[in-house]
Design a protein around this motif. Sequence first.
Motif, PDB file in Angstrom:
ATOM      1  N   VAL A 182      -0.661   8.909  -2.149  1.00 58.37           N
ATOM      2  CA  VAL A 182      -1.818   8.626  -3.015  1.00 58.37           C
ATOM      3  C   VAL A 182      -2.141   9.845  -3.883  1.00 58.37           C
ATOM      4  O   VAL A 182      -2.497   9.711  -5.060  1.00 58.37           O
ATOM      5  CB  VAL A 182      -3.036   8.224  -2.166  1.00 58.37           C
ATOM      6  N   TRP A 198      -7.424   4.093  -4.406  1.00 59.60           N
ATOM      7  CA  TRP A 198      -7.492   3.966  -2.951  1.00 59.60           C
ATOM      8  C   TRP A 198      -6.306   3.135  -2.518  1.00 59.60           C
ATOM      9  O   TRP A 198      -5.965   2.136  -3.149  1.00 59.60           O
ATOM     10  CB  TRP A 198      -8.791   3.275  -2.531  1.00 59.60           C
ATOM     11  N   SER A 199      -5.643   3.549  -1.447  1.00 57.94           N
ATOM     12  CA  SER A 199      -4.508   2.787  -0.952  1.00 57.94           C
ATOM     13  C   SER A 199      -4.335   3.056   0.531  1.00 57.94           C
ATOM     14  O   SER A 199      -4.638   4.164   1.011  1.00 57.94           O
ATOM     15  CB  SER A 199      -3.226   3.158  -1.706  1.00 57.94           C
ATOM     16  N   GLU A 200      -3.861   2.047   1.231  1.00 58.03           N
ATOM     17  CA  GLU A 200      -3.622   2.168   2.662  1.00 58.03           C
ATOM     18  C   GLU A 200      -2.489   1.226   3.035  1.00 58.03           C
ATOM     19  O   GLU A 200      -2.441   0.078   2.567  1.00 58.03           O
ATOM     20  CB  GLU A 200      -4.897   1.847   3.449  1.00 58.03           C
ATOM     21  N   LEU A 201      -1.595   1.719   3.873  1.00 57.69           N
ATOM     22  CA  LEU A 201      -0.468   0.906   4.285  1.00 57.69           C
ATOM     23  C   LEU A 201      -0.934  -0.370   4.965  1.00 57.69           C
ATOM     24  O   LEU A 201      -1.771  -0.331   5.875  1.00 57.69           O
ATOM     25  CB  LEU A 201       0.443   1.703   5.235  1.00 57.69           C
ATOM     26  N   ARG A 215      -2.776  -2.673   3.662  1.00 57.72           N
ATOM     27  CA  ARG A 215      -4.024  -3.205   3.107  1.00 57.72           C
ATOM     28  C   ARG A 215      -3.992  -3.271   1.584  1.00 57.72           C
ATOM     29  O   ARG A 215      -4.894  -3.833   0.982  1.00 57.72           O
ATOM     30  CB  ARG A 215      -5.217  -2.357   3.551  1.00 57.72           C
ATOM     31  N   ASP A 260     -11.360  -5.407   5.634  1.00 62.69           N
ATOM     32  CA  ASP A 260     -10.658  -4.993   6.840  1.00 62.69           C
ATOM     33  C   ASP A 260      -9.273  -5.604   6.986  1.00 62.69           C
ATOM     34  O   ASP A 260      -8.471  -5.126   7.773  1.00 62.69           O
ATOM     35  CB  ASP A 260     -11.481  -5.346   8.081  1.00 62.69           C
ATOM     36  N   THR A 306      -3.659  -1.716  -2.499  1.00 66.02           N
ATOM     37  CA  THR A 306      -4.066  -0.610  -3.368  1.00 66.02           C
ATOM     38  C   THR A 306      -5.172  -1.073  -4.295  1.00 66.02           C
ATOM     39  O   THR A 306      -5.207  -2.233  -4.715  1.00 66.02           O
ATOM     40  CB  THR A 306      -2.871  -0.097  -4.197  1.00 66.02           C
ATOM     41  N   ASP A 342     -12.923   2.513  -2.539  1.00 68.44           N
ATOM     42  CA  ASP A 342     -12.579   1.865  -1.271  1.00 68.44           C
ATOM     43  C   ASP A 342     -13.235   0.494  -1.236  1.00 68.44           C
ATOM     44  O   ASP A 342     -14.461   0.384  -1.187  1.00 68.44           O
ATOM     45  CB  ASP A 342     -13.072   2.717  -0.105  1.00 68.44           C
ATOM     46  N   LYS A 344       1.200   5.572   1.520  1.00 69.37           N
ATOM     47  CA  LYS A 344       0.823   6.566   2.501  1.00 69.37           C
ATOM     48  C   LYS A 344      -0.208   7.528   1.885  1.00 69.37           C
ATOM     49  O   LYS A 344      -0.259   7.698   0.676  1.00 69.37           O
ATOM     50  CB  LYS A 344       2.049   7.357   2.950  1.00 69.37           C
ATOM     51  N   PRO A 345      -1.027   8.182   2.721  1.00 76.71           N
ATOM     52  CA  PRO A 345      -2.020   9.123   2.171  1.00 76.71           C
ATOM     53  C   PRO A 345      -1.397  10.226   1.335  1.00 76.71           C
ATOM     54  O   PRO A 345      -1.960  10.634   0.309  1.00 76.71           O
ATOM     55  CB  PRO A 345      -2.700   9.682   3.435  1.00 76.71           C
ATOM     56  N   GLY A 365       0.812  -1.207   0.000  1.00 76.69           N
ATOM     57  CA  GLY A 365       0.000   0.000   0.000  1.00 76.69           C
ATOM     58  C   GLY A 365       0.848   1.260   0.000  1.00 76.69           C
ATOM     59  O   GLY A 365       2.083   1.216  -0.075  1.00 76.69           O
TER      60      GLY A 365
END
Length: 566
Positions: free
Chosen positions: A461, A503-506, A508, A536, A510, A532, A457-458, A455
């Motif tokens: 993105v 959408w991406s999150e460390l 989790r 979870d 992309t 998104d 970082k915000p 993933g």
Amino acid sequence: MPPAHPVAASRPPATVWRDWRSWPESLTNLWRRSLRFRTILVTLALTALAILVAGIWMALAIQNDLFQARKDQVLADSLRATEAAQATLDAAAVQGDGIQIQNLMNSARATLAERSSTDMIAAFRIDRAPSQLAPQDFTTSGLTEDVISEGMREAVQSDPDQQWWQSVALPIEGGPVPGIVVGQQLEVPDVGGYELYLAYDLGAASQTLGFVQLTLWVVGGSLVLLIGAISWFVLRSVTIPIGEAADTSARLASGELGVRLAVRGEDELATLGRSFNAMADSIESQIKELADLSLVQQRFVSDVSHELRTPLTTIRLAADMINDQRAEFDPATARAAELLNAQVQRFETLLTDLLEISRYDAGSVQLELEPTSLAHLAEDVIGSMQPLAEQHGTDIRLVAPGGYSPVEMDPRRVRRIVRNLLGNAIEHGEGRPIVITVDSDQQSVAIGVRDYGLGMKPEDVGRVFDRFWRADPSRTRTIGGTGLGLSIALGDAKLHGGSLAVWSELGRGTNFVLTLPRQDGRLSVASPIPADPGDDSIAAVDDLGLTQPIEVLTLDGQWDSRGGGS
């Protein structure tokens, strides 16, 4: 002949009622958007409040003044008449004769009628004991005991030298009118004291007060309307230039660099117009300089790219030839030949991407539309990328509940977008499965590429579509990208009137979602696939929670219908 407004004439009552109910919202919008309406409304409200306060104060002041003046006049008139009647009684000599006393009382009564300005007179004997000499009580013109209050009579009876008054409603023909009753004692010789009351009509003063108050309110209302008209005229002379400036600035912001304000006079508005025109001239000059510079840069990139084609082709042929014979070289030279061939290939890809970017910057890109099934296109891309996925130990899973009907698109460009997204997912997916989802609705079709890698970082993105930008410059790429792929993909999506969301999150992964409109070349609703994904944990990789049958592309390239968790 048809009516002038046939639509308005035939509107049903329900429509009129709905229009009435929409008035508050319309007025609220007008309040927010119109400086002229807001200023005039505030001016009228404050003016009306000031005139209302001033009018009430003046009406009360005039009312009090009129009443006070009339009261003083009435008291003076009553005192004068009472003193004249008392003088008549005191001047006569009576010898206990009842007839003389009655005649004397009649003379006093005549004096009262003559000397006073009212014909409403009443007299009542204070001592109620029977007497043969005491004249009878009398009342005239409807002034009876019912009009006079008990408190008033007690006050008159208590002090023979004091004059008393009270506001009452006088019963006259046509209805009661406001009035004043003045009471005082009258001493009759050989008989004793009498309560003497004179009632005065205040109807004329009330009419005068009503006329004055009506005049005040009419003048006040006229002042409000006059001030509103003056405010509208004054504001119009100010807000029209402001509105012109707002419209001109909006046109300037939309790209009409040649618009200018008309300058009249030498006042502040004229100064504003000249300053605005000078600013517009400066902006137009700078934008033209930047446009010329950008055009030079675009031509430079395009010319350089085209000029590099010929030597690059020669270098590529030489590199291929050397690479084909690397088995005859020593290990160091063979490795150098292999690296040379790989970097020449990467250089060729970079040159191709630079040419494509230069076409976008020059605005010379055109679509070659044809009906294409996005689901089948995704199947073709997965098939072509399958060897690379196997090399990275990655399983590609396709979920396609929709997107089978053909949609007008440029298949070459859309295929390039999907290939780029899938290549990035394989590169950064850490060997975990990649889920490609294709879905559609009545307005659009969409494809999502989801990996479960590290993933971003915000803050990364927001820059993922920037040219030559990478989230981790230190990461060693195995595919050999140029850093322009996502920028070109975003340009291809916008060229179709679509969107490319990320959408991406460390921890989790992309998810990229490409959405294309079915028609009109623009998107009007949300994408059938949310950016998104809503899961979870990457622990769901082995059990993706798919509870309904899905279409999965097997490793041999055949379609297989399976249930969830395939």
